[in-house]
Design a protein around this motif. Structure first.
Motif, mmCIF file in Angstrom:
data_model
loop_
_atom_site.group_PDB
_atom_site.id
_atom_site.type_symbol
_atom_site.label_atom_id
_atom_site.label_comp_id
_atom_site.label_asym_id
_atom_site.label_seq_id
_atom_site.Cartn_x
_atom_site.Cartn_y
_atom_site.Cartn_z
ATOM 1 N N ARG A 221 0.834 -1.204 0.000
ATOM 2 C CA ARG A 221 0.000 0.000 0.000
ATOM 3 C C ARG A 221 0.868 1.253 0.000
ATOM 4 O O ARG A 221 0.554 2.247 -0.680
ATOM 5 N N ALA A 222 1.964 1.215 0.762
ATOM 6 C CA ALA A 222 2.869 2.364 0.801
ATOM 7 C C ALA A 222 3.489 2.604 -0.571
ATOM 8 O O ALA A 222 3.668 3.758 -0.993
ATOM 9 N N LEU A 223 3.809 1.522 -1.283
ATOM 10 C CA LEU A 223 4.392 1.644 -2.621
ATOM 11 C C LEU A 223 3.401 2.242 -3.626
ATOM 12 O O LEU A 223 3.808 2.817 -4.639
ATOM 13 N N SER A 224 2.119 2.079 -3.358
ATOM 14 C CA SER A 224 1.106 2.651 -4.249
ATOM 15 C C SER A 224 1.017 4.167 -4.107
ATOM 16 O O SER A 224 0.510 4.851 -4.992
ATOM 17 N N ILE A 225 1.520 4.664 -2.983
ATOM 18 C CA ILE A 225 1.430 6.104 -2.700
ATOM 19 C C ILE A 225 2.776 6.800 -2.912
ATOM 20 O O ILE A 225 2.826 7.920 -3.430
ATOM 21 N N HIS A 226 3.862 6.119 -2.519
ATOM 22 C CA HIS A 226 5.183 6.743 -2.539
ATOM 23 C C HIS A 226 6.130 5.975 -3.476
ATOM 24 O O HIS A 226 6.103 4.740 -3.515
ATOM 25 N N PRO A 227 7.000 6.673 -4.197
ATOM 26 C CA PRO A 227 8.001 5.981 -5.018
ATOM 27 C C PRO A 227 9.101 5.400 -4.130
ATOM 28 O O PRO A 227 9.386 5.932 -3.046
ATOM 29 N N LEU A 228 9.697 4.320 -4.570
ATOM 30 C CA LEU A 228 10.797 3.698 -3.839
ATOM 31 C C LEU A 228 12.102 4.217 -4.451
ATOM 32 O O LEU A 228 12.494 3.803 -5.546
ATOM 33 N N ILE A 229 12.744 5.139 -3.771
ATOM 34 C CA ILE A 229 13.967 5.754 -4.288
ATOM 35 C C ILE A 229 15.176 4.971 -3.783
ATOM 36 O O ILE A 229 15.512 5.005 -2.589
ATOM 37 N N VAL A 230 15.809 4.241 -4.687
ATOM 38 C CA VAL A 230 16.946 3.382 -4.344
ATOM 39 C C VAL A 230 18.039 3.554 -5.400
ATOM 40 O O VAL A 230 17.775 4.031 -6.507
ATOM 41 N N GLY A 240 28.345 -7.469 -10.948
ATOM 42 C CA GLY A 240 29.619 -7.594 -11.638
ATOM 43 C C GLY A 240 30.746 -7.787 -10.655
ATOM 44 O O GLY A 240 30.539 -8.272 -9.538
ATOM 45 N N TRP A 241 31.957 -7.381 -11.075
ATOM 46 C CA TRP A 241 33.124 -7.573 -10.210
ATOM 47 C C TRP A 241 32.986 -6.773 -8.906
ATOM 48 O O TRP A 241 33.304 -7.267 -7.837
ATOM 49 N N GLU A 242 32.505 -5.536 -9.028
ATOM 50 C CA GLU A 242 32.274 -4.710 -7.855
ATOM 51 C C GLU A 242 30.773 -4.497 -7.644
ATOM 52 O O GLU A 242 29.976 -4.645 -8.560
ATOM 53 N N LEU A 243 30.426 -4.139 -6.421
ATOM 54 C CA LEU A 243 29.011 -3.948 -6.094
ATOM 55 C C LEU A 243 28.429 -2.733 -6.822
ATOM 56 O O LEU A 243 27.310 -2.795 -7.334
ATOM 57 N N ASN A 244 29.181 -1.636 -6.852
ATOM 58 C CA ASN A 244 28.759 -0.422 -7.559
ATOM 59 C C ASN A 244 27.354 0.033 -7.159
ATOM 60 O O ASN A 244 26.497 0.293 -7.996
ATOM 61 N N MET A 245 27.127 0.090 -5.860
ATOM 62 C CA MET A 245 25.846 0.590 -5.366
ATOM 63 C C MET A 245 26.118 1.848 -4.547
ATOM 64 O O MET A 245 26.784 1.786 -3.521
ATOM 65 N N ASP A 246 25.619 2.977 -5.032
ATOM 66 C CA ASP A 246 25.932 4.271 -4.425
ATOM 67 C C ASP A 246 24.667 4.916 -3.846
ATOM 68 O O ASP A 246 23.754 5.296 -4.568
ATOM 69 N N TRP A 247 24.639 5.046 -2.521
ATOM 70 C CA TRP A 247 23.494 5.638 -1.837
ATOM 71 C C TRP A 247 23.663 7.147 -1.631
ATOM 72 O O TRP A 247 22.847 7.773 -0.947
ATOM 73 N N SER A 248 24.698 7.726 -2.215
ATOM 74 C CA SER A 248 24.931 9.165 -2.036
ATOM 75 C C SER A 248 23.711 9.963 -2.491
ATOM 76 O O SER A 248 23.156 9.719 -3.558
ATOM 77 N N GLY A 249 23.313 10.912 -1.662
ATOM 78 C CA GLY A 249 22.176 11.754 -2.001
ATOM 79 C C GLY A 249 20.825 11.104 -1.750
ATOM 80 O O GLY A 249 19.780 11.723 -1.986
ATOM 81 N N GLY A 324 8.889 -6.324 3.137
ATOM 82 C CA GLY A 324 7.952 -5.320 3.622
ATOM 83 C C GLY A 324 8.614 -4.319 4.549
ATOM 84 O O GLY A 324 8.454 -3.097 4.386
ATOM 85 N N PHE A 325 9.391 -4.812 5.509
ATOM 86 C CA PHE A 325 10.056 -3.910 6.445
ATOM 87 C C PHE A 325 11.130 -3.073 5.752
ATOM 88 O O PHE A 325 11.307 -1.889 6.067
ATOM 89 N N ALA A 326 11.865 -3.676 4.803
ATOM 90 C CA ALA A 326 12.897 -2.921 4.089
ATOM 91 C C ALA A 326 12.273 -1.786 3.278
ATOM 92 O O ALA A 326 12.780 -0.651 3.267
ATOM 93 N N VAL A 327 11.163 -2.084 2.605
ATOM 94 C CA VAL A 327 10.473 -1.069 1.807
ATOM 95 C C VAL A 327 9.977 0.070 2.697
ATOM 96 O O VAL A 327 10.177 1.262 2.388
ATOM 97 N N LEU A 328 9.336 -0.266 3.804
ATOM 98 C CA LEU A 328 8.843 0.768 4.726
ATOM 99 C C LEU A 328 10.001 1.589 5.290
ATOM 100 O O LEU A 328 9.892 2.809 5.456
ATOM 101 N N GLY A 329 11.119 0.912 5.576
ATOM 102 C CA GLY A 329 12.278 1.610 6.106
ATOM 103 C C GLY A 329 12.854 2.618 5.129
ATOM 104 O O GLY A 329 13.281 3.712 5.522
ATOM 105 N N ILE A 330 12.869 2.256 3.838
ATOM 106 C CA ILE A 330 13.404 3.167 2.822
ATOM 107 C C ILE A 330 12.449 4.342 2.576
ATOM 108 O O ILE A 330 12.862 5.504 2.528
ATOM 109 N N ILE A 331 11.174 4.030 2.424
ATOM 110 C CA ILE A 331 10.191 5.089 2.127
ATOM 111 C C ILE A 331 10.086 6.092 3.270
ATOM 112 O O ILE A 331 10.025 7.310 3.058
#
Length: 607
Positions: A221-230, A240-249, A324-331
């Motif tokens: 339900r939360a995803l229906s209202i708010h975008p999941l910015i990741v 790939g070889w490196e994770l290359n996941m950047d949470w900056s900003g 579910g908890f991860a999504v709520l935590g991010i939003i």
């Protein structure tokens, strides 16, 4: 304090229920040793499967997995291979049946079926007991830490301290909570044994199932209202070889968490994890609650079915909750309270999200379920540790002809002693991840070599087993104090030291007695390097046929790992509302299930 009256009533009802279970089943558990430690081998495989799954649905593990999902997204499905989670597939396909055919009470007692009763078997037996107790104490401390950190969110110390006649430093508040709630686990486990554990676990699983679905619906339900910015790549399991996941900003501090975890070079981490995971899985279950559930089944076939059922009953429900908890935590990240002791602690995402988002009433149900999860895991591990002390120390060396009353008394005393020591261990642990890394990488590294060779190589003897274990356990205890790195990365060094000890011990002494080897081979029917023993068994009994097939088993393991991993990915995509990806996962599950039905289930032996 977030808890309302109805939440508190639900929690108290559950805790009271655990006490009743222990009291009701006390008489049945005291019938004999087997009744207490293995439920008399009368429990159906599906109940043991639910119980085993429920025991894995623990607070500490769930907190860790929610943190992983929050930080790494779909790539987090690989990180639990650290355990490794796919050891359940090795157990399902062939190792559970091999273990159950031994008809023993504990893993240490199993040593006699492989190495006989000589001095080398005694040494091997003793080192397994040492390892088992170290492992159990580590898991108990791990669960103890998680429970305390979890409950601190819902029962703030500033409220409780007004009613407590002593002061407690802030850093030890979680430990105090752990002690209080651990008492309930100790009570019903010590009184009711394996049967009480299984029944309590089944009830717990039902509670957790309802709670998981509620959390999944709230998140969708939360995803229906708010975008999941990741970050880019969060939605994909591929890397790939490196994770290359950047949470900056996006969310401050997450990049520091990735760096501290040591997973940035993800390909190296994955290859090390896979290498270790295959070896650990091939070694069979460590001597803990998982092994005790296998030994408690009614037959080798049911042992395999029970291990396979764990993946079906655990992964979909658990990952609905985790996602579910991860999504709520991010939003709603700004609404979470993740500061503990002046530092950012991402392991607080789960309890903080429950406190913030779960409706009144369901909060009590959720907490009761997670408390039950802790109690179930703690109880199963405590039962395993008691089994080793009672069966492999007291009855073997101190009083072999002890009465049921004497056995019960020693069981109660040993249970209390183990809990006290595990609490002391927990006092010195920094967090869940640190103790988890030590258990699954350093400590289990000492277990691998000896326990792989015992299954697959006839020439391996009890001296090799003993020295292989000793050569692994010592560096596993020392290296964490020397190396400031992820425990997984010195796993190969522990492996090499252990291998050297195993080979030197084996070749400095003669093979195990031939009669013991032939009996073991006929009973367990393993595959591997057993040709000399096979030929001698067939010469004595031309009708003997070993139907085990390494080619078929390893192919089933490969397909089974794909099947199990997809069972994890399916609920994640479903909660994220990626229904196309979920459909692909469902198709893979159907195809792999049909394959396993024909190539594994239909070819299982009844004995």
């Amino acid at each position: 304090m977030r808890l309302k009256l109805i939440d508190i009533v639900i929690i108290l009802l559950y805790l009271s229920f655990t006490v009743v279970i222990g009291l009701v089943l006390k008489k049945r558990a005291q019938e004999n040793k087997t009744a207490y430690l293995l439920g008399g081998n009368k429990l159906p495989w599906y109940m043991l499967g639910i119980s085993n799954a429920s025991g894995m649905f623990d607070i500490s593990g769930t907190m860790w997995l929610v943190t992983l999902m929050f930080v790494y997204g779909l790539k987090s499905i690989w990180i639990p291979w650290l355990w490794p989670v796919f050891n359940q597939i090795f157990l399902m396909v062939y190792l559970s049946a091999w273990l159950r055919r031994s008809n023993v009470t504990t893993g240490a007692e199993w040593i006699g079926t492989r190495f006989g009763s000589g001095r080398d078997a005694t040494l091997s037996h003793n080192i397994v007991v040492v390892f088992a107790l170290l492992s159990c104490l580590g898991f108990l401390a791990y669960g103890f830490i998680g429970l305390g950190k979890f409950m601190e969110i819902f029962i703030p110390w500033e409220v409780v301290s007004n009613y407590v006649p002593f002061s407690v430093p802030d850093k030890f508040v979680p430990h105090l909570y752990g002690i209080v709630f651990t008492a309930f686990s100790v009570f019903y486990t010590i009184l009711g044994g394996m049967v009480s554990i299984v029944w309590a676990d089944v009830i717990q699983y039902c509670i957790m199932g309802v709670s998981a679905i509620v959390i999944g619906i709230i998140a969708m339900r939360a995803l229906s209202i708010h975008p999941l910015i990741v970050p880019e790549g969060w939605m994909s399991p591929f890397f790939g070889w490196e994770l290359n996941m950047d949470w900056s900003g996006i969310i401050a501090g997450v990049n520091d968490k990735i760096a501290s975890d040591g997973y940035s070079l993800f390909m190296i981490f994955f290859m090390m994890m896979l290498f270790k995971g295959i070896l650990v899985s091939a070694a069979g279950p460590a001597p803990n609650y998982d092994m005790q559930k296998i030994l408690a089944t009614r037959s080798p076939k049911e042992a395999g079915m029970m291990s396979g059922f764990v993946s079906v009953i655990l992964n979909p429900i658990r990952y609905i909750m985790i996602t579910g908890f991860a999504v709520l935590g991010i939003i709603y990240y700004d609404r979470l309270d993740l500061i503990v002791g002046g530092r950012l602690d991402f392991e607080q995402i789960l309890p903080s999200a429950i406190s913030e988002f779960v409706p009144i009433g369901f909060t009590g149900l959720m907490l009761a379920g997670l408390l039950a999860a802790f109690i179930g895991t703690f109880a199963g591990t405590l039962n395993a540790a008691q089994a080793y002390i009672v069966n492999d120390i007291y009855l073997k060396y101190m009083r072999p002809k002890a009465t049921n009353r004497q056995v019960s008394s020693v069981t109660y005393i040993s249970g209390i002693g183990i809990v006290v020591i595990s609490i002391i261990f927990g006092m010195f642990a920094l967090d869940i991840n640190s103790i988890l890394q030590w258990i699954v990488s350093a400590l289990w590294g000492s277990y691998v070599v000896s326990n792989v060779l015992k299954w697959y190589w006839w020439r391996f003897n009890g001296y090799g087993y003993f020295w292989g274990m000793v050569a692994g356990i010592i560096p596993a205890l020392i290296f964490p104090q020397i190396f400031d790195t992820l425990d997984l990365y010195y796993f190969p060094l522990i492996l090499l030291i252990s291998l050297a000890g195993a080979l030197i011990g084996t070749y400095r002494h003669p093979p195990t007695d031939e009669a013991v080897l032939k009996k073991f081979y006929k009973t367990v029917r393993p595959w591997g390097f057993w040709k000399p023993i096979h030929e001698k068994v067939v010469a004595e009994d031309p009708n003997f046929v070993n139907r085990s097939s390494w080619k078929r088993d390893l192919l089933n393991v490969l397909i089974g790992i794909i099947w199990q991993t997809t069972l994890v990915a399916l609920p994640i995509y479903f909660v994220l509302k990626k229904f196309g990806n979920a459909g692909i996962c469902l198709l893979i599950i159907i195809v792999t299930s049909i394959f396993l039905k024909k190539n594994w289930y239909d070819k299982m032996e009844d004995d």
